[in-house]
Design a protein around this motif. Structure first.
Motif, PDB file in Angstrom:
ATOM      1  N   ALA A 119      12.097   1.621   2.501  1.00 38.23           N
ATOM      2  CA  ALA A 119      11.539   2.557   3.470  1.00 38.23           C
ATOM      3  C   ALA A 119      11.737   2.005   4.876  1.00 38.23           C
ATOM      4  O   ALA A 119      11.519   0.820   5.137  1.00 38.23           O
ATOM      5  CB  ALA A 119      10.052   2.772   3.184  1.00 38.23           C
ATOM      6  N   GLY A 120      12.185   2.860   5.788  1.00 36.74           N
ATOM      7  CA  GLY A 120      12.453   2.423   7.150  1.00 36.74           C
ATOM      8  C   GLY A 120      13.607   3.186   7.756  1.00 36.74           C
ATOM      9  O   GLY A 120      13.790   4.374   7.496  1.00 36.74           O
ATOM     10  N   SER A 121      14.429   2.504   8.534  1.00 33.90           N
ATOM     11  CA  SER A 121      15.462   3.158   9.329  1.00 33.90           C
ATOM     12  C   SER A 121      16.742   3.430   8.539  1.00 33.90           C
ATOM     13  O   SER A 121      17.144   2.628   7.701  1.00 33.90           O
ATOM     14  CB  SER A 121      15.808   2.295  10.551  1.00 33.90           C
ATOM     15  OG  SER A 121      14.707   2.195  11.434  1.00 33.90           O
ATOM     16  N   GLU A 158      13.860   7.838  10.477  1.00 36.09           N
ATOM     17  CA  GLU A 158      12.919   7.014   9.737  1.00 36.09           C
ATOM     18  C   GLU A 158      12.565   7.700   8.411  1.00 36.09           C
ATOM     19  O   GLU A 158      12.130   8.861   8.404  1.00 36.09           O
ATOM     20  CB  GLU A 158      11.642   6.784  10.555  1.00 36.09           C
ATOM     21  CG  GLU A 158      11.830   5.889  11.774  1.00 36.09           C
ATOM     22  CD  GLU A 158      12.162   4.457  11.388  1.00 36.09           C
ATOM     23  OE1 GLU A 158      11.543   3.939  10.437  1.00 36.09           O
ATOM     24  OE2 GLU A 158      13.034   3.852  12.054  1.00 36.09           O
ATOM     25  N   LYS A 160      10.038   6.967   5.727  1.00 37.63           N
ATOM     26  CA  LYS A 160       8.887   6.073   5.647  1.00 37.63           C
ATOM     27  C   LYS A 160       8.244   6.005   4.275  1.00 37.63           C
ATOM     28  O   LYS A 160       7.343   5.189   4.068  1.00 37.63           O
ATOM     29  CB  LYS A 160       7.842   6.481   6.694  1.00 37.63           C
ATOM     30  CG  LYS A 160       8.336   6.316   8.123  1.00 37.63           C
ATOM     31  CD  LYS A 160       7.246   6.652   9.126  1.00 37.63           C
ATOM     32  CE  LYS A 160       7.731   6.420  10.559  1.00 37.63           C
ATOM     33  NZ  LYS A 160       6.680   6.729  11.561  1.00 37.63           N
ATOM     34  N   ARG A 161       8.646   6.863   3.360  1.00 39.12           N
ATOM     35  CA  ARG A 161       8.003   6.806   2.052  1.00 39.12           C
ATOM     36  C   ARG A 161       9.054   6.789   0.951  1.00 39.12           C
ATOM     37  O   ARG A 161      10.170   7.301   1.099  1.00 39.12           O
ATOM     38  CB  ARG A 161       7.035   7.975   1.851  1.00 39.12           C
ATOM     39  CG  ARG A 161       7.676   9.338   1.745  1.00 39.12           C
ATOM     40  CD  ARG A 161       6.608  10.393   1.479  1.00 39.12           C
ATOM     41  NE  ARG A 161       7.149  11.729   1.380  1.00 39.12           N
ATOM     42  CZ  ARG A 161       7.607  12.268   0.254  1.00 39.12           C
ATOM     43  NH1 ARG A 161       7.619  11.563  -0.861  1.00 39.12           N
ATOM     44  NH2 ARG A 161       8.053  13.514   0.242  1.00 39.12           N
ATOM     45  N   ASP A 183      10.392   1.337  -3.226  1.00 38.51           N
ATOM     46  CA  ASP A 183       9.163   0.660  -2.819  1.00 38.51           C
ATOM     47  C   ASP A 183       9.077  -0.770  -3.330  1.00 38.51           C
ATOM     48  O   ASP A 183       8.042  -1.414  -3.220  1.00 38.51           O
ATOM     49  CB  ASP A 183       7.934   1.462  -3.261  1.00 38.51           C
ATOM     50  CG  ASP A 183       7.886   1.690  -4.761  1.00 38.51           C
ATOM     51  OD1 ASP A 183       8.721   1.106  -5.485  1.00 38.51           O
ATOM     52  OD2 ASP A 183       7.016   2.459  -5.208  1.00 38.51           O
TER      53      ASP A 183
END
Length: 238
Positions: A119-121, A158, A160-161, A183
């Protein structure tokens, strides 16, 4: 609705349900006597194709052609199957952060077609000399929707999940890509030999999920023993 769209839609529902289930937060911790899960992903069924008919930008996108819905080698090995341990509470550290992963619009294809990222960029890039409108979805919900009219353009987004992000291009309807947001760091994507390796796994019992957009997810229980390698052959089935 085309056959490809129907297959993709059903696969999205199955994969999102599998990959987006609530899970406890992953914690980095010491791994003592970690083992390895290694194996090969195969598909032994008929390989259907879909007709790609570019209607614009043909000089870049190419001529009409048939493309397989799943890429299988002569030894039945599957390219671009995503493999992940799910519901892992604690284990090895994430890889050192480096250059953000990229999703490239290149010759009217997404490169890579399949990727797994924390999760992120994610940087969305246009390497073609015309407009792409790159549209990512968590299920039916838009994750990002980007107009990229210029060659060399890149826009960070992004994610994020954890979950499955299906990507298409609103300007070139045959383009399709997959980003699996994970995750925990126990994951892999198969190459042309269909093989994968997941290392430094704490000893214990786990659920391994192998996913391909054409077949959907396959669950495989696996036991990891201390300082040993566990070998698997996982058959995807439609």
């Amino acid at each position: 609705m085309t056959i490809r769209e129907l297959i993709s839609g059903l696969a999205v529902i199955a994969v999102v349900a599998m990959m987006s289930a609530p899970a406890q937060a992953y914690e980095v911790g010491p791994v003592t006597g970690g083992g390895t899960i290694e194996g090969t992903i195969v598909y032994r069924g008929d390989v259907p194709t879909t007709k790609i008919i570019p209607t614009k930008d043909i000089e870049v996108c190419g001529e009409p052609r048939e493309e397989p819905l799943i890429e299988v080698g002569s030894d039945q090995a599957v390219l671009n199957a995503a493999v992940q341990l799910v519901d892992v509470a604690q284990g090895k550290a994430w890889p050192e952060p480096g250059k953000p992963p990229e999703l490239n619009n290149l010759k009217c294809r997404f490169e890579p077609a399949v990727q797994m990222i924390p999760a992120g960029s994610l940087e969305v890039v246009n390497s073609d000399p015309m407009l792409h409108n790159t549209h990512g979805y968590y299920g039916k919900r838009t994750a990002f929707n980007l107009a990229l009219p210029n060659k060399g353009q890149r826009i960070p987004v992004e994610l994020k999940r954890a979950g499955t992000v299906r990507v298409d291009c609103d300007a070139h309807g045959w383009m399709e890509g997959w980003v699996y947001v994970v995750d925990n760091p126990y994951y892999a994507v198969t190459g042309v030999d269909g093989k994968f390796s997941i290392t430094d796994v704490p000893p214990g019992d786990y659920k391994l999920v192998a996913i391909h957009p054409f077949t959907g997810p396959i669950e495989q229980p696996v036991t990891v023993e201390e300082n040993k390698a566990t070998s698997l052959t996982i058959e995807l089935k439609k």
